[in-house]
Each structure stands twice: as C-alpha cells, then as structure tokens.
Design a protein around this motif. Structure first.
Motif, PDB file in Angstrom:
ATOM      1  N   SER A 314      20.929 -17.274 -95.542  1.00 21.21           N
ATOM      2  CA  SER A 314      21.052 -17.729 -96.931  1.00 21.21           C
ATOM      3  C   SER A 314      22.279 -18.611 -97.085  1.00 21.21           C
ATOM      4  O   SER A 314      23.227 -18.544 -96.291  1.00 21.21           O
ATOM      5  N   HIS A 315      22.249 -19.425 -98.131  1.00 18.65           N
ATOM      6  CA  HIS A 315      23.338 -20.363 -98.380  1.00 18.65           C
ATOM      7  C   HIS A 315      23.718 -20.295 -99.858  1.00 18.65           C
ATOM      8  O   HIS A 315      22.852 -20.312-100.728  1.00 18.65           O
ATOM      9  N   CYS A 316      25.014 -20.223-100.102  1.00 23.21           N
ATOM     10  CA  CYS A 316      25.485 -20.153-101.485  1.00 23.21           C
ATOM     11  C   CYS A 316      26.720 -21.035-101.606  1.00 23.21           C
ATOM     12  O   CYS A 316      27.678 -20.885-100.835  1.00 23.21           O
ATOM     13  N   SER A 317      26.694 -21.957-102.551  1.00 22.73           N
ATOM     14  CA  SER A 317      27.796 -22.888-102.717  1.00 22.73           C
ATOM     15  C   SER A 317      28.177 -22.994-104.180  1.00 22.73           C
ATOM     16  O   SER A 317      27.360 -23.391-105.008  1.00 22.73           O
ATOM     17  N   GLY A 318      29.412 -22.604-104.505  1.00 20.21           N
ATOM     18  CA  GLY A 318      29.937 -22.789-105.852  1.00 20.21           C
ATOM     19  C   GLY A 318      29.284 -21.942-106.916  1.00 20.21           C
ATOM     20  O   GLY A 318      29.148 -22.375-108.058  1.00 20.21           O
ATOM     21  N   ALA A 319      28.872 -20.708-106.575  1.00 18.53           N
ATOM     22  CA  ALA A 319      28.148 -19.855-107.521  1.00 18.53           C
ATOM     23  C   ALA A 319      28.901 -18.549-107.765  1.00 18.53           C
ATOM     24  O   ALA A 319      29.811 -18.191-107.027  1.00 18.53           O
ATOM     25  N   VAL A 320      28.479 -17.844-108.818  1.00 14.29           N
ATOM     26  CA  VAL A 320      28.990 -16.508-109.114  1.00 14.29           C
ATOM     27  C   VAL A 320      27.826 -15.528-109.081  1.00 14.29           C
ATOM     28  O   VAL A 320      26.797 -15.761-109.732  1.00 14.29           O
ATOM     29  N   ILE A 321      27.993 -14.452-108.330  1.00 12.33           N
ATOM     30  CA  ILE A 321      26.937 -13.453-108.180  1.00 12.33           C
ATOM     31  C   ILE A 321      27.491 -12.123-108.663  1.00 12.33           C
ATOM     32  O   ILE A 321      28.470 -11.603-108.117  1.00 12.33           O
ATOM     33  N   CYS A 322      26.884 -11.570-109.705  1.00 11.60           N
ATOM     34  CA  CYS A 322      27.423 -10.372-110.363  1.00 11.60           C
ATOM     35  C   CYS A 322      27.053  -9.091-109.604  1.00 11.60           C
ATOM     36  O   CYS A 322      26.428  -9.134-108.545  1.00 11.60           O
ATOM     37  N   ASN A 323      27.452  -7.945-110.168  1.00 14.15           N
ATOM     38  CA  ASN A 323      27.283  -6.655-109.510  1.00 14.15           C
ATOM     39  C   ASN A 323      25.832  -6.322-109.189  1.00 14.15           C
ATOM     40  O   ASN A 323      24.913  -6.677-109.955  1.00 14.15           O
ATOM     41  N   ASN A 324      25.625  -5.628-108.069  1.00 18.90           N
ATOM     42  CA  ASN A 324      24.331  -5.020-107.728  1.00 18.90           C
ATOM     43  C   ASN A 324      23.192  -6.027-107.644  1.00 18.90           C
ATOM     44  O   ASN A 324      22.062  -5.743-108.027  1.00 18.90           O
ATOM     45  N   VAL A 325      23.483  -7.185-107.115  1.00 12.51           N
ATOM     46  CA  VAL A 325      22.460  -8.213-106.910  1.00 12.51           C
ATOM     47  C   VAL A 325      21.973  -8.147-105.469  1.00 12.51           C
ATOM     48  O   VAL A 325      22.779  -8.030-104.542  1.00 12.51           O
ATOM     49  N   GLU A 326      20.660  -8.230-105.296  1.00  9.89           N
ATOM     50  CA  GLU A 326      20.074  -8.266-103.957  1.00  9.89           C
ATOM     51  C   GLU A 326      19.417  -9.623-103.746  1.00  9.89           C
ATOM     52  O   GLU A 326      18.540 -10.028-104.503  1.00  9.89           O
ATOM     53  N   ILE A 327      19.866 -10.316-102.708  1.00  5.87           N
ATOM     54  CA  ILE A 327      19.322 -11.637-102.370  1.00  5.87           C
ATOM     55  C   ILE A 327      18.717 -11.533-100.983  1.00  5.87           C
ATOM     56  O   ILE A 327      19.399 -11.179-100.023  1.00  5.87           O
ATOM     57  N   LYS A 328      17.426 -11.837-100.873  1.00 10.61           N
ATOM     58  CA  LYS A 328      16.741 -11.715 -99.588  1.00 10.61           C
ATOM     59  C   LYS A 328      17.005 -12.946 -98.712  1.00 10.61           C
ATOM     60  O   LYS A 328      17.777 -13.827 -99.061  1.00 10.61           O
ATOM     61  N   ASN A 329      16.339 -13.021 -97.583  1.00  9.02           N
ATOM     62  CA  ASN A 329      16.600 -14.029 -96.553  1.00  9.02           C
ATOM     63  C   ASN A 329      16.285 -15.458 -97.016  1.00  9.02           C
ATOM     64  O   ASN A 329      15.416 -15.685 -97.855  1.00  9.02           O
ATOM     65  N   HIS A 330      17.014 -16.404 -96.438  1.00  7.37           N
ATOM     66  CA  HIS A 330      16.758 -17.843 -96.597  1.00  7.37           C
ATOM     67  C   HIS A 330      16.871 -18.319 -98.046  1.00  7.37           C
ATOM     68  O   HIS A 330      16.196 -19.275 -98.438  1.00  7.37           O
ATOM     69  N   ALA A 331      17.726 -17.674 -98.820  1.00  2.00           N
ATOM     70  CA  ALA A 331      17.926 -18.116-100.210  1.00  2.00           C
ATOM     71  C   ALA A 331      18.887 -19.304-100.243  1.00  2.00           C
ATOM     72  O   ALA A 331      19.759 -19.453 -99.375  1.00  2.00           O
ATOM     73  N   GLU A 332      18.729 -20.150-101.268  1.00  2.00           N
ATOM     74  CA  GLU A 332      19.614 -21.294-101.482  1.00  2.00           C
ATOM     75  C   GLU A 332      20.095 -21.239-102.930  1.00  2.00           C
ATOM     76  O   GLU A 332      19.292 -21.316-103.858  1.00  2.00           O
ATOM     77  N   ILE A 333      21.421 -21.118-103.104  1.00  2.00           N
ATOM     78  CA  ILE A 333      21.994 -21.024-104.450  1.00  2.00           C
ATOM     79  C   ILE A 333      23.078 -22.084-104.565  1.00  2.00           C
ATOM     80  O   ILE A 333      24.001 -22.135-103.739  1.00  2.00           O
TER      81      ILE A 333
END
Length: 820
Positions: A314-333
């Motif tokens: 997965s890839h995450c650039s310049g984002a905010v992810i709050c409590n108890n979040v589940e992100i599965k494979n190959h996500a783009e944020i």
C-alpha cells in the motif's frame, strides 16, 4: 497564578478528525493537543487550572480527570449553551481571584509564560494579548500596537487591503479579573469581538506582547499536519516521547522493525508498532501507538493515529488516518485525504487527493473514491443495485455524482444518438435529472427531455423516438430522501449487467468522452408527452367500444400520485369507471393496505382493484370476491391470458418462477424460456419474442397502466370476469423467505450447500436449486442486500412448508458454523 484553558471547541473545520472527539483531544504525536498545554503550564508552576468545556465534555474529563497524573489540579466548567470565548471564561469567574492566563486547548505553543507575565506587570496592563507575527494574517484577528506595545486597533480577519500589520492575536491572554465586569455571568460574548474593543474605547490599559516562540492554531487539516512536521524538525521546544535511535528518528517502546525497513528522518513511531519487511517510512511520517504496517508499504508525510493496520504494497502520501482503521493490500491514498476512525478499506482501493471519509465507512475492493463520504456507510466500485442506482439525495447522489454518471452512460454508447430522460415531479428529481443532462451533453450526445413522466413511459419513448437509451429519475415514497436513477437500453429494457459494469469502469476511471463547444447540442423538450402516451396505449386495445358500453368499475391506488393519476386518466379514456384510493400513504406495510383495500372492493362492489408499485411497473390485483393476486399468481394470470389468446409461441419465466406456470405452458404446447431473475434478463428475453399483435407479456409485466387496460380489454373480448379466471388457475404452493447474513458469508454458504447436496438433483444456473420428490428449493444470495432469498415450491402445501422450513434452518445453521 491560575490558568483557564478554553476547551469547548467543536473543531468543525477539522472534521472528520473531530467527529467523535472535541477539538482539544485531537492527537499530536499520540497525545491530545490539550495535554501539551497542561504540560506547559506545569513547567511554569501554574498548577491550578480551570477548563471550560462544552462539546463532548466527558471525552475530556474522562481522559484528564483531576489532573493528578500531570501534577496539576483541574476544575471543569461546562457551558450548557454557547457563551463565546469571553462568556466561557466569565462562567468560571468563581475560580479567579487574581491575575490569570487564558490559553486555548486546541493550539500548540512553547511560549515563555514567565517573560509574558513580566511584560504584563511592567506595563501595568489590565489585558495583555499574546501576539505573533504571521506572514499571511488574513485568517486571523490582526492587532495594531504603538511603539510601546500599547494596543491601538483591532481588525478581525481583514482583507489584504486592510492588512496594516502582520501581528495576529493568538487567543492567549493575561488578564486582571476586573476586565470581566463588563458582562454578566451567562452572557454570550467574545474577547476579540466584544470585550477588547470596549476596553480600548474606555481607555483601559491593554498591551500586546509579541512572542518569538512557537505557536500554531491546530484548526484546519493543513495546520494540523504542519504542526507535526514542525515538531519533528525541532521548531517546537517540547519533549518528544520515545527513544531517538538516530538523529530525527524516534521510536516508542515495544516497536518491531523487520528486515530491510527504510526510515528516512524525520520519522516518529509510537509504542508497540510493527513495521513489515521492505516497508519505507519516508520523511515526516508519524505512526500512532499499536499500528501495524505490512510488507512493502510506503508512507510519506502521513499521520496515523492508534491501532491502524495497513496491508502490504500500500501507498500513502500526505494523508491522515484516524484510530482503528483497517486498510487492506495495494491501497493508494493521496494528498490531504482523511480516513475517519473505524473505517475499513478493502484491497486495491484508491482514495483521491483531498477526499474525506467520515468514521466507520466501508470501501469495497477496487473502488476509486472521488467524493467525500459523509453519512452513508459504504462506497463501492459497484454503483448499480438490483435494477437502478440509488442513494440519499445530496449525500450519496449529489449533482456532481449524477453529472459524472450521465457522462459515463453517454460515453458507453457505441454510436452517436439521443438519450431520453424523464423524472417524477419532485424538485430533487429535477435537480438530479438536470445534472445527468449536463453530463450527457458534455459528450456531444443529444438529449430529449419528456418531462414529468413515469418509468414505463420512458421505456415507450425510447422505442417511439428510436433513442439510444433512456434515464428515469424518481424519489422513493418510503424514504423521501432516497433517489432512484434507472437506465434502459435502446429496446426499452433495463441495461444488462455487462453494460452496468462498463459504465462503472468508465465512472471510476473517469474515462469520459468530451466534445468541443460547437458539438454541444440543445436539449429537445417534448411538451404534453402524456397525451401521446395515452393515445398510443389505447391503440393496443381491441374493444374500447365494448368497454364503454358496459364500463367496469375499477379501484386504483399507488403511493405515487403521478402514477395513480396517469393510470386513472388512461382508464377513463377507454371507458372505465375509476375510483381512486389515496389512503395507501397511511400504511407502512403493503399487506396491511391490501387488507383494507380488499374490504373496499367487497363493500363497493368493485369489479377489479389494482395496487401499483410506485415505479409504475408492477401490479397487485384484487378480484370482485376480494382475492388478492400478487406477484407469482399475477404471473400465472398473465400466462393464462396469453395461452388462452393463442398467439404466444414462447413464454418467458424467471428462474425463481413457480413450476406450475411452466406446466400450464407445456400443457398448451408453448415453449418456456427460463432466464435469470435480473430484470434486464427478463425484459430482453420478453422483447426478443415480442409479438406484433395481441397481448404482450412484456407490457403486462412492466407497464402497469397499459396492463390494466389490456386486462380489461381481454376480459371484455372473452366475455369473462376476472374472478372466473382466478378460479380456473391451478393451485400454487409457493413460499418466499429472506434470511439475513453478512456479506462475506454468502460465498461460503453457497459453496457448502453445493458440497452437502452434490449427490442430489441440483441446478447451478442461478444460486443453488435443489429438486426432490416433494418439489424444489432455490437458495439465492441477494445482489443488493446482505441476505439470502429462499424460494420453495411443493406439490402440496405441506410439502412446500416442509421444504421451506428445512432449507431455512439449513442456511441458518451454515451461517452459525463460520469455521467450515
């Protein structure tokens, strides 16, 4: 000296970060913003602290308690109604006995309070405002001082033409108690807008202390993220918890860093985090406590809160992810995205820049999220439901969404042409229809608007005007904020699943046709289309004169006044005596209304009553004796009429239809075509065998207005009563049930049913159909809802009930046994 922390802010600009917590509790490096304020006060031996609270107050009081953990004494003052910044402090007036300092619980500062207090005392000030030089001051209140620091003027959020200074009000004040005497306790007033201008006008000594230390208003997403970056760069004089394993890399206790993890400073990793093999935490990444980062994950300039899980690649650039979040494979944020707490993102989800997901959203696999998700619970790459696109108006179905959807539909056309559009008379429907028209027109496709009509009229118009497709918009009569958008092909049938998927792919990829300005066509608007629709329907009937000679009495009802009015007008044109019943809206359940309608039929000696679905397509009939003819029995009635007329060579039946109807057809040597239960499959099959003359199975099934006229015409032609036809119908032992389930259980249960019945006579055309000597049962997962549909038909009522009970309990048992 005492202090007051203002902690009543809702943090509206920070949503969805503040959906479930007040603004002062938004975490910075895993600690609430307000905690840094308390630690600052404790550093300067200010231990008696009042906290003004309003929004979600227990979140603050439960966390900080009495303040003992931080070596201070906290006392809370709650605002029952909004009091403003000044009014909230006045509410805590009983706490104040001498000079006091006011700080904000939702800003971060390392100000030297000792120096500010010395300035206040030296100037003999009654109100000292702590100021800060800000390069772009227009979002703040600007304060103008003379050479001695005395305040001479206030400007509240000035325009650039009013910027006479770049010295802004930080919202931190050192005050003497008497300045609060201008107002009474319980008054609503602000310091900057109300109290300070009065002090200035009265010549009360007020000074501005310009601090060189750090201060940040954590009030918007950009400043919230920048505050983290500033701390990691060392611009803020606060202690960062955790062990600095090398310059610019802080790691909390219990952290596991696997092989080939790349950490590019500055990076902060909270307690008990796991970072998987080959992952890269680039500069300005912050991980909250107990976060799990899988293999080959790339994070850059992103902030996660606690208990976050991010799947591999997965890839995450310049984002905010709050409590108890589940992100599965190959996500783009991407940049400036926010994922609200408790949300779940399935594999290969893409969150576009600046998108906000409110808490507890579920995003399906392969979905590209282009718009904010606020109230709905789910986003999906699958836009279409069972037979239409539906959602809450201006939330899930906004004008922007509708415009893109119209563009995608038009882009799916293989040739130039015209799309027919219509809607019911609601303003919300007109809004969405106009947005669809805008999207279609942007592709260069022509649009014909037939106005306020019903769904069957749109189908007819597409055929009549030789359109390339149609769209009808209507509001739901049960949920008045729910809008339905239905798409049809050039034959007037609902578009096939393959076409739906093509439109969804175009929509998600934004792979749209676009045209130049000179290719955009004017919208063709058809006036009085209703008159054409009625006259064309009359042409289908053979014996209007006979109907008029001996007019039957009909009772018509529909939740849609448009459908009911159109049907009644059509039936009066062909000679029927029509009574309309508007009481249907008083009933929640259709069965309750049908019972009441049945009583009216008997009491008024009605020849035929019809309850029409609000889309104008389906019918439930009641004969003169009060017998209710619902879906399967109505299908059997249609079959009897077609077989008796003798013009039908084939009969189309849904896979879920009773075998009894098929047996009737075979007894008349008419071929039966079984198709899947999706409306598009049924409609297209019926249209493929449509007869040029005589009764139409398609119109009898999907055009309630014309269908009633055709039934009346048939009865008059054959000189037979509806009740006589009903009495001739074979017995039907057919049961439908629904069993709730979780979405993820559907495939497992179907697989288990196939395995458990592999030695039986089973069919796998649609769902699992199991045949035995008693009849058959079909277990079919619902395409739109988390449930199983169970259809059973027996050779007797007892057999039907046995089959229904057995498979109902079987499905429930499989749902419980999740380990299988």
């Amino acid at each position: 000296m005492k202090a007051i922390i203002m902690a009543g802010g809702k943090g509206t600009r920070l949503k969805p970060l503040t959906c479930s917590i007040p603004k002062p509790m938004v975490p910075i490096l895993n600690k609430p913003t307000m905690e840094y304020t308390i630690q600052l006060l404790r550093q300067y031996e200010i231990n008696d602290i009042a906290v003004t609270i309003a929004h979600l107050p227990t979140v603050i009081t439960d966390y900080f308690g009495t303040g003992e953990k931080w070596g201070v004494q906290l006392e809370y003052f709650t605002e029952d109604v909004p009091l403003g910044t000044g009014g909230s402090v006045k509410n805590a007036e009983g706490f104040i006995d001498d000079t006091f300092i006011v700080l904000s619980g939702d800003s971060l500062t390392d100000i030297n309070i000792k120096k500010a207090l010395a300035f206040h005392e030296q100037k003999k000030s009654k109100a000292t405002l702590i100021l800060k030089n800000e390069p772009v001051p227009i979002e703040y209140g600007v304060v103008i001082t003379d050479h001695d620091g005395k305040i001479t003027r206030f400007l509240e959020k000035p325009s650039w033409g009013e910027v006479f200074s770049n010295t802004i009000n930080t919202g931190m004040y050192i005050l003497e108690p008497e300045v609060l005497q201008y107002y009474q306790k319980g008054d609503n007033f602000d310091f900057s807008k109300d109290l300070f201008p009065k002090l200035l006008a009265d010549g009360i000594p007020m000074y501005g202390y310009v601090t060189e230390e750090y201060w940040s208003d954590v009030g918007a997403l950009h400043s919230y993220m920048q505050t983290h970056f500033d701390i990691l760069e060392g611009k803020v004089n606060i202690e960062i918890e955790g062990h600095q394993i090398e310059k610019g890399i802080w790691v909390g206790e219990g952290v596991q860093l696997n092989h080939q993890v790349v950490l590019n400073p500055p990076v902060y990793i909270g307690k008990n985090c796991i970072v998987g093999e080959g992952s890269k935490l680039d500069a300005y990444t912050v991980l909250g406590d107990y976060s799990t980062i899988s293999k080959e994950v790339s994070l850059k300039r992103s902030i996660t809160w606690s208990h976050v899980s991010i799947g591999k690649n997965s890839h995450c650039s310049g984002a905010v992810i709050c409590n108890n979040v589940e992100i599965k494979n190959h996500a783009e944020i991407y940049e400036n995205a926010v994922i609200g707490e408790g949300s779940s993102l399935e594999a290969r989800v893409m969150i576009k820049p600046d998108i906000k997901l409110w808490p507890h959203k579920k995003i399906d696999e392969n979905t590209i999220v282009h718009q904010n998700l606020v109230w709905g619970t789910k986003a999906s790459k699958t836009i279409f439901g069972y037979k239409d696109v539906s959602g809450q108006i201006n939330i899930e179905i906004s004008p922007e969404f509708a415009s893109r959807l119209g563009t995608a539909f038009a882009s799916s056309l293989k040739e130039e042409g015209t799309i027919i559009v219509s809607s019911d008379f609601f303003h919300a429907s007109h809004l969405i229809k106009n947005a669809l028209i805008a999207g279609i027109s942007s592709t260069g496709i022509s649009v014909m608007d037939i106005g306020n009509m019903v769904m069957p009229a749109n189908r007819f118009a597409v055929k009549y005007f030789k359109g390339n497709g149609g769209i009808h918009v209507r509001m739901d009569y049960t949920d008045h904020n729910l809008v339905h958008i239905e798409f049809i092909d050039k034959n007037g049938a609902n578009i096939q699943r393959s076409r739906e998927r093509e439109i969804e792919n175009l929509f998600n990829r934004e792979d749209f046709k676009r045209c130049n300005a000179d290719q955009i066509k004017s919208v063709i608007r058809i006036e009085n289309f209703k008159d054409l629709y009625i006259s064309e329907g009359m042409k289908l009937l053979k014996n209007i004169a006979a109907i008029k000679r001996k007019p039957p009495t009909l009772l018509i009802s529909c939740k849609s006044e448009a459908v009911q009015g159109l049907t009644s007008e059509f039936l009066r044109h062909i000679g029927c005596q029509v009574q309309e019943d508007y009481r249907i809206k008083e009933f929640i359940e259709a069965k309750d209304y049908l019972a009441a309608m049945k009583q009216q039929v008997i009491a008024r000696n009605i020849d035929l009553a019809a309850m029409i679905t609000e889309d104008g397509e389906k019918l439930i009939l009641i004969d003169k004796k009060g017998r209710i003819i619902q879906q399967e029995r109505y299908d059997a009635l249609i079959a009897m009429m077609l077989l008796r007329e003798g013009s039908a060579e084939k009969l189309v039946l849904s896979y879920t239809s009773p075998y009894m109807i098929e047996k009737m057809a075979k007894d008349h040597h008419v071929e039966v075509v079984r198709v899947k239960s999706h409306p598009a499959s049924i409609m297209n099959a019926m249209l493929n065998i449509q007869q040029d003359k005589g009764l139409s199975q398609y119109l009898l099934s999907y055009n309630a207005t014309w269908a009633i006229g055709m039934i009346v015409d048939f009865l008059v032609t054959k000189d037979i009563k509806l009740e006589n036809l009903v009495e001739e119908m074979p017995d039907l032992y057919y049961i439908k049930e629904r069993i709730p389930c979780d979405w993820q259980d559907k495939g497992r249960v179907i697989r288990q049913l196939v395995e458990d019945n592999e030695d039986q006579n089973i069919e796998l055309f649609e769902g699992v159909k199991i045949n035995d000597e008693r009849g058959w049962a079909l277990i079919l997962p619902d395409s739109e809802k988390p449930l199983f549909n169970i259809y059973t038909e027996g050779f007797s009522e007892e057999y039907a009930q046995e089959l229904s009970l057995f498979f109902r309990e079987k499905v429930k048992e499989l749902l419980k046994n999740q380990g299988q």
